[in-house]
Design a protein around this motif. Structure first.
Motif, PDB file in Angstrom:
ATOM      1  N   ALA A   1      -3.249 -17.504   5.933  1.00 11.82           N
ATOM      2  CA  ALA A   1      -4.457 -17.112   5.200  1.00 11.82           C
ATOM      3  C   ALA A   1      -4.235 -16.932   3.706  1.00 11.82           C
ATOM      4  CB  ALA A   1      -5.027 -15.815   5.782  1.00 11.82           C
ATOM      5  N   ALA A   2      -3.029 -16.582   3.307  1.00 10.17           N
ATOM      6  CA  ALA A   2      -2.785 -16.233   1.903  1.00 10.17           C
ATOM      7  C   ALA A   2      -2.724 -17.473   1.026  1.00 10.17           C
ATOM      8  CB  ALA A   2      -1.489 -15.438   1.780  1.00 10.17           C
ATOM      9  N   GLY A   3      -3.499 -17.457  -0.064  1.00  7.56           N
ATOM     10  CA  GLY A   3      -3.392 -18.533  -1.030  1.00  7.56           C
ATOM     11  C   GLY A   3      -2.421 -18.168  -2.138  1.00  7.56           C
ATOM     12  N   TYR A   4      -2.276 -16.896  -2.373  1.00  7.53           N
ATOM     13  CA  TYR A   4      -1.370 -16.374  -3.400  1.00  7.53           C
ATOM     14  C   TYR A   4      -0.608 -15.219  -2.769  1.00  7.53           C
ATOM     15  CZ  TYR A   4      -0.004 -13.477  -7.406  1.00  7.53           C
ATOM     16  OH  TYR A   4       0.688 -12.704  -8.294  1.00  7.53           O
ATOM     17  N   PRO A   5       0.707 -15.219  -2.837  1.00  5.30           N
ATOM     18  CA  PRO A   5       1.475 -14.224  -2.085  1.00  5.30           C
ATOM     19  C   PRO A   5       1.338 -12.796  -2.581  1.00  5.30           C
ATOM     20  CG  PRO A   5       2.922 -15.509  -3.508  1.00  5.30           C
ATOM     21  CD  PRO A   5       1.575 -16.163  -3.558  1.00  5.30           C
ATOM     22  N   GLY A   6       0.972 -12.617  -3.849  1.00  7.42           N
ATOM     23  CA  GLY A   6       0.947 -11.274  -4.403  1.00  7.42           C
ATOM     24  C   GLY A   6       2.216 -11.013  -5.197  1.00  7.42           C
ATOM     25  N   HIS A   7       2.193  -9.937  -5.944  1.00  7.55           N
ATOM     26  CA  HIS A   7       3.323  -9.629  -6.834  1.00  7.55           C
ATOM     27  C   HIS A   7       3.977  -8.314  -6.420  1.00  7.55           C
ATOM     28  CE1 HIS A   7       5.681  -9.236 -10.485  1.00  7.55           C
ATOM     29  NE2 HIS A   7       5.182  -8.029 -10.668  1.00  7.55           N
ATOM     30  N   GLY A   8       5.307  -8.351  -6.264  1.00 10.63           N
ATOM     31  CA  GLY A   8       6.057  -7.132  -6.011  1.00 10.63           C
ATOM     32  C   GLY A   8       5.983  -6.625  -4.587  1.00 10.63           C
ATOM     33  N   TRP A   9       5.493  -7.450  -3.651  1.00  9.46           N
ATOM     34  CA  TRP A   9       5.339  -6.965  -2.274  1.00  9.46           C
ATOM     35  C   TRP A   9       6.686  -6.654  -1.632  1.00  9.46           C
ATOM     36  CZ3 TRP A   9       7.543  -9.482   1.838  1.00  9.46           C
ATOM     37  CH2 TRP A   9       7.965 -10.795   1.629  1.00  9.46           C
ATOM     38  N   TYR A  10       7.717  -7.408  -2.033  1.00 11.08           N
ATOM     39  CA  TYR A  10       9.043  -7.171  -1.447  1.00 11.08           C
ATOM     40  C   TYR A  10       9.571  -5.789  -1.846  1.00 11.08           C
ATOM     41  CZ  TYR A  10       9.593  -9.289  -6.057  1.00 11.08           C
ATOM     42  OH  TYR A  10       9.452  -9.596  -7.380  1.00 11.08           O
ATOM     43  N   ALA A  11       9.263  -5.343  -3.069  1.00  8.55           N
ATOM     44  CA  ALA A  11       9.686  -4.001  -3.483  1.00  8.55           C
ATOM     45  C   ALA A  11       8.924  -2.935  -2.712  1.00  8.55           C
ATOM     46  CB  ALA A  11       9.464  -3.826  -4.987  1.00  8.55           C
ATOM     47  N   VAL A  12       7.630  -3.166  -2.485  1.00 11.53           N
ATOM     48  CA  VAL A  12       6.824  -2.222  -1.704  1.00 11.53           C
ATOM     49  C   VAL A  12       7.375  -2.110  -0.288  1.00 11.53           C
ATOM     50  CG1 VAL A  12       4.509  -1.748  -0.795  1.00 11.53           C
ATOM     51  CG2 VAL A  12       4.780  -2.706  -3.093  1.00 11.53           C
ATOM     52  N   THR A  13       7.756  -3.248   0.291  1.00  8.04           N
ATOM     53  CA  THR A  13       8.328  -3.247   1.646  1.00  8.04           C
ATOM     54  C   THR A  13       9.675  -2.546   1.661  1.00  8.04           C
ATOM     55  OG1 THR A  13       7.186  -5.314   2.205  1.00  8.04           O
ATOM     56  CG2 THR A  13       9.100  -4.717   3.543  1.00  8.04           C
ATOM     57  N   ALA A  14      10.516  -2.836   0.673  1.00 11.52           N
ATOM     58  CA  ALA A  14      11.834  -2.206   0.621  1.00 11.52           C
ATOM     59  C   ALA A  14      11.723  -0.685   0.521  1.00 11.52           C
ATOM     60  CB  ALA A  14      12.630  -2.757  -0.564  1.00 11.52           C
ATOM     61  N   VAL A  15      10.763  -0.204  -0.259  1.00 10.21           N
ATOM     62  CA  VAL A  15      10.562   1.240  -0.367  1.00 10.21           C
ATOM     63  C   VAL A  15      10.072   1.804   0.966  1.00 10.21           C
ATOM     64  CG1 VAL A  15       9.226   3.052  -1.501  1.00 10.21           C
ATOM     65  CG2 VAL A  15      10.183   1.193  -2.851  1.00 10.21           C
ATOM     66  N   GLY A  16       9.251   1.038   1.687  1.00  8.07           N
ATOM     67  CA  GLY A  16       8.814   1.472   3.008  1.00  8.07           C
ATOM     68  C   GLY A  16       9.972   1.602   3.974  1.00  8.07           C
ATOM     69  N   VAL A  17      10.889   0.643   3.937  1.00  2.04           N
ATOM     70  CA  VAL A  17      12.096   0.719   4.769  1.00  2.04           C
ATOM     71  C   VAL A  17      12.900   1.969   4.408  1.00  2.04           C
ATOM     72  CG1 VAL A  17      14.313  -0.389   5.243  1.00  2.04           C
ATOM     73  CG2 VAL A  17      12.239  -1.771   5.159  1.00  2.04           C
ATOM     74  N   LEU A  18      13.066   2.188   3.112  1.00  4.33           N
ATOM     75  CA  LEU A  18      13.815   3.364   2.648  1.00  4.33           C
ATOM     76  C   LEU A  18      13.125   4.657   3.080  1.00  4.33           C
ATOM     77  CD1 LEU A  18      16.091   4.627   0.987  1.00  4.33           C
ATOM     78  CD2 LEU A  18      14.681   4.313  -1.070  1.00  4.33           C
ATOM     79  N   ALA A  19      11.787   4.682   3.012  1.00  6.14           N
ATOM     80  CA  ALA A  19      11.046   5.883   3.401  1.00  6.14           C
ATOM     81  C   ALA A  19      11.281   6.234   4.861  1.00  6.14           C
ATOM     82  CB  ALA A  19       9.553   5.673   3.144  1.00  6.14           C
ATOM     83  N   LEU A  20      11.267   5.222   5.720  1.00  6.52           N
ATOM     84  CA  LEU A  20      11.450   5.476   7.150  1.00  6.52           C
ATOM     85  C   LEU A  20      12.890   5.890   7.448  1.00  6.52           C
ATOM     86  CD1 LEU A  20       9.310   5.385   9.286  1.00  6.52           C
ATOM     87  CD2 LEU A  20      10.119   3.136   9.982  1.00  6.52           C
ATOM     88  N   ALA A  21      13.852   5.224   6.789  1.00  2.00           N
ATOM     89  CA  ALA A  21      15.250   5.613   6.974  1.00  2.00           C
ATOM     90  C   ALA A  21      15.480   7.035   6.455  1.00  2.00           C
ATOM     91  CB  ALA A  21      16.165   4.627   6.242  1.00  2.00           C
ATOM     92  N   ALA A  22      14.843   7.375   5.336  1.00  2.00           N
ATOM     93  CA  ALA A  22      14.975   8.725   4.790  1.00  2.00           C
ATOM     94  C   ALA A  22      14.432   9.768   5.755  1.00  2.00           C
ATOM     95  CB  ALA A  22      14.242   8.824   3.447  1.00  2.00           C
ATOM     96  N   ALA A  23      13.314   9.448   6.415  1.00  2.00           N
ATOM     97  CA  ALA A  23      12.747  10.380   7.395  1.00  2.00           C
ATOM     98  C   ALA A  23      13.727  10.614   8.539  1.00  2.00           C
ATOM     99  CB  ALA A  23      11.428   9.843   7.927  1.00  2.00           C
ATOM    100  N   GLY A  24      14.349   9.526   9.022  1.00  2.00           N
ATOM    101  CA  GLY A  24      15.315   9.668  10.098  1.00  2.00           C
ATOM    102  C   GLY A  24      16.514  10.506   9.700  1.00  2.00           C
ATOM    103  N   LEU A  25      17.046  10.262   8.497  1.00  2.00           N
ATOM    104  CA  LEU A  25      18.214  11.009   8.031  1.00  2.00           C
ATOM    105  C   LEU A  25      17.866  12.467   7.733  1.00  2.00           C
ATOM    106  CD1 LEU A  25      19.769   8.310   5.664  1.00  2.00           C
ATOM    107  CD2 LEU A  25      20.581   8.995   7.931  1.00  2.00           C
ATOM    108  N   LEU A  26      16.688  12.689   7.175  1.00  2.00           N
ATOM    109  CA  LEU A  26      16.252  14.061   6.926  1.00  2.00           C
ATOM    110  C   LEU A  26      16.070  14.807   8.251  1.00  2.00           C
ATOM    111  CD1 LEU A  26      15.512  15.969   4.603  1.00  2.00           C
ATOM    112  CD2 LEU A  26      13.121  15.217   4.854  1.00  2.00           C
ATOM    113  N   GLY A  27      15.540  14.101   9.238  1.00  2.00           N
ATOM    114  CA  GLY A  27      15.406  14.706  10.556  1.00  2.00           C
ATOM    115  C   GLY A  27      16.753  15.047  11.167  1.00  2.00           C
TER     116      GLY A  27
END
Length: 447
Positions: free
Chosen positions: A123-149
Motif C-alpha cells: 500500500a505504501a507509495g512513500y516509506p516515510g522518514h525515520g521509521w527505523y529509528a522509531v522502531t528501534a526506540v520501541g524495541v529499546l522501550a520494551l527491553a527496558a521494561a523487561g530489565l526494569l521489571g
C-alpha cells in the motif's frame, strides 16, 4: 555463554513473554481491520512504526510484569540460597536471564512489525522518514521494561510484585493519556518521556530525529538502571541504579521543547503525470493513487472548462501547509483522494466547490454546525451543476438533507443560464480564497 542462553530461552518465562508480546501486538494491528481502519498504519512504514509505539501502552506493562516474574524464579523454586553458595559471582549467574528477557521481548516486538510489513509493502507509495529509528526506540522501550521489571522483581521478590507492577503501570499509563490530552499535539513536552506515543500522526508527518534520540537516551537509562538493580549484589551498588536513568533524563531534556511531529517535505512533494495530457499531481505519500486518479481528474477538468479562468491541472491539497490555491489549479484534498477508488466519485469530489477543497473559515465557530452544513450543500449542488446530473456519486445523506439539496438544485436551474454559471464561478472564486461558498451560491443558505 551461548549454551546457557539457549537453556534460559527454553526453560525460563522469557520466551513466553516474547510470544505474548507478538500475539497481542499482531492482534492490535489487525483488530482494526474488522472496522476497516487499517489505514491508521498500513499506508506507510512510519505510520506502522508509530502505531506499534502506541500499542506499548499495553505491551510495556506486560513486559514489566514479565520481568518481575522472571526475577522471582529462584525464590519460587526455593534454590536461592543454594545458588548463592556457588563460587561464581552473582551477576554472572543472572546475566543470561537478563539477556534472554530483553532478547525475547525485542524479538516479539519485531515480529509485530513483520506481521504488518506485507500490508504496508503493498500500500505504501512513500516509506516515510525515520521509521527505523522509531522502531528501534520501541524495541529499546520494551527491553527496558523487561530489565526494569527484573530489577524491581529482585528488589521486591514477592509473589504479588508482578501483578502490582503490571496493573499499576497500566493504570499509570492510561492516566497519563488523560493528563496529556490538553497539550499541544505537535509539542507533547513531558509526554515524550512516556514509552508510547499518545496519538497517531498523518502520512505527511515524521517523528523528529531529536525526539527519537532523546527517547533512546531516556529509555536506555531506564534499561541500564534496571540491569544494575538486577545484577547488583550489595546495597551500595543498588543505590547507583538511579544514576543511569537520571543521566538519560538530563540528556533527553532538550527534546521536550522541539516540534515532535513536523511535516515531512519528502512526503508532501508532488508526483505528477508527464504523458503530455493535462497535469495531474498527488503527494509522494499517495503516489500509488496517481494512476487511478488521472482519468477522473481529467474528466473533472473537462467539465470545469466552461468556467471563466478554468483550471488546467489537478493537484492533491495537503491540509495546513498554508499554500494559497492558484487560479489555474483544481484541488482535491487528501481525505477525498483516499476515501474512494470509484472513478465517478473521484470526479465528483474534485467538482465539489468547483475544484476547491473544503475550507474552515475563521469566525465559523459562531454557528459551526450550520455554517459547515450550508457549505457542504453549496459544494454538492455546484458539483451537480458541473456534472450535469443531481445528485452526484458519493456518500448518501439523510432523506431530509437530500430534500434540502434537491430544492437548492431546482432553484439553481430556475435561474437564467448565465446567472447559473456566474454563481458557480463565484463559488470557485470564494473557494480559492477560503471565502464563504454558501453565500456565493446564494441558494437556501439563509445568508
Amino acid at each position: 555463554m551461548t549454551g546457557i542462553f539457549k537453556i534460559e530461552l527454553s526453560r525460563s518465562g522469557a520466551l513466553l513473554a516474547g510470544t505474548a508480546t507478538a500475539v497481542i501486538g499482531v492482534a492490535g494491528l489487525y483488530v482494526p481491520a474488522l472496522t476497516g481502519q487499517t489505514g491508521l498504519w498500513d499506508q506507510q512504514w512510519t505510520l506502522l512504526a508509530v502505531f506499534q509505539r502506541i500499542m506499548l501502552v499495553v505491551l510495556w506493562p506486560l513486559a514489566l510484569a514479565a520481568g518481575a516474574w522472571q526475577a522471582g524464579r529462584e525464590r519460587r523454586s526455593r534454590v536461592e540460597e543454594l545458588l548463592g553458595t556457588t563460587p561464581a559471582p552473582g551477576w554472572r549467574r543472572l546475566r543470561p536471564s537478563a539477556l534472554a528477557t530483553a532478547f525475547s521481548l525485542a524479538a516479539g516486538y519485531l515480529l509485530v512489525l513483520a506481521a504488518g510489513a506485507p500490508k504496508v509493502a503493498t500500500a505504501a507509495g512513500y516509506p516515510g522518514h525515520g521509521w527505523y529509528a522509531v522502531t528501534a526506540v520501541g524495541v529499546l522501550a520494551l527491553a527496558a521494561a523487561g530489565l526494569l521489571g527484573l530489577g524491581i522483581g529482585r528488589l521486591l521478590p514477592y509473589a504479588y510484585t508482578p501483578a502490582v507492577l503490571g496493573v499499576g503501570s497500566l493504570a499509570g499509563l492510561l492516566a497519563a493519556i488523560e493528563a496529556t490530552k490538553l497539550e499541544d499535539a505537535t509539542k507533547p513536552g513531558a509526554a515524550l518521556l512516556l514509552p508510547y506515543f499518545t496519538s497517531t500522526i498523518s502520512e505527511f508527518q515524521a517523528v523528529d530525529g531529536a525526539v527519537s534520540a532523546g527517547q533512546a537516551w531516556w529509555l536506555g537509562g531506564l534499561a541500564a538502571g534496571g540491569l544494575v538493580l538486577f545484577l547488583a549484589t550489595n546495597r551500595l551498588v543498588r543505590l547507583l541504579a538511579v544514576v543511569p536513568p537520571a543521566l538519560g533524563l538530563v540528556l533527553a531534556a532538550p527534546m521536550l521543547t522541539v516540534a515532535a511531529f513536523p511535516v515531512d517535505p519528502a512526503a508532501v512533494a508532488e508526483v505528477c503525470t508527464d504523458d503530455g495530457g493535462p497535469r495531474v499531481c498527488v503527494t509522494a505519500a499517495h503516489s500509488r493513487r496517481l494512476p487511478a486518479l488521472v482519468a477522473p481528474a481529467r474528466q473533472a477538468l473537462r467539465l470545469l472548462g466552461g468556467l471563466p479562468n478554468a483550471p488546467t491541472s489537478v493537484h492533491e491539497a495537503v491540509p495546513d501547509l498554508g499554500r494559497r490555491q492558484p487560479t489555474a489549479e483544481a484541488w482535491l484534498d487528501s481525505d477525498n483522494l483516499i476515501a474512494t477508488d470509484d472513478a465517478a466519485e473521484l470526479t465528483a469530489r474534485i467538482l465539489a466547490g468547483a475544484g476547491t477543497p473544503l475550507c474552515v473559515r475563521e469566525g465559523d465557530h459562531r454557528d459551526s454546525a450550520g455554517d459547515h452544513l450550508d457549505v457542504l450543500r453549496a459544494r454538492a449542488v455546484t458539483a451537480a451543476w458541473l456534472a450535469g446530473s443531481h445528485p452526484v456519486p458519493g456518500p448518501t445523506v439523510a432523506p431530509a438533507e437530500q430534500a434540502h439539496r434537491d430544492t437548492m438544485w431546482k432553484a439553481l436551474l430556475a435561474l437564467p443560464a448565465d446567472e447559473q454559471q456566474r454563481r458557480v464561478a463565484a463559488v470557485r472564486t470564494a473557494g480559492l480564497t477560503c471565502g464563504d461558498q454558501a453565500a456565493a451560491l446564494g441558494l437556501g443558505a439563509g445568508r
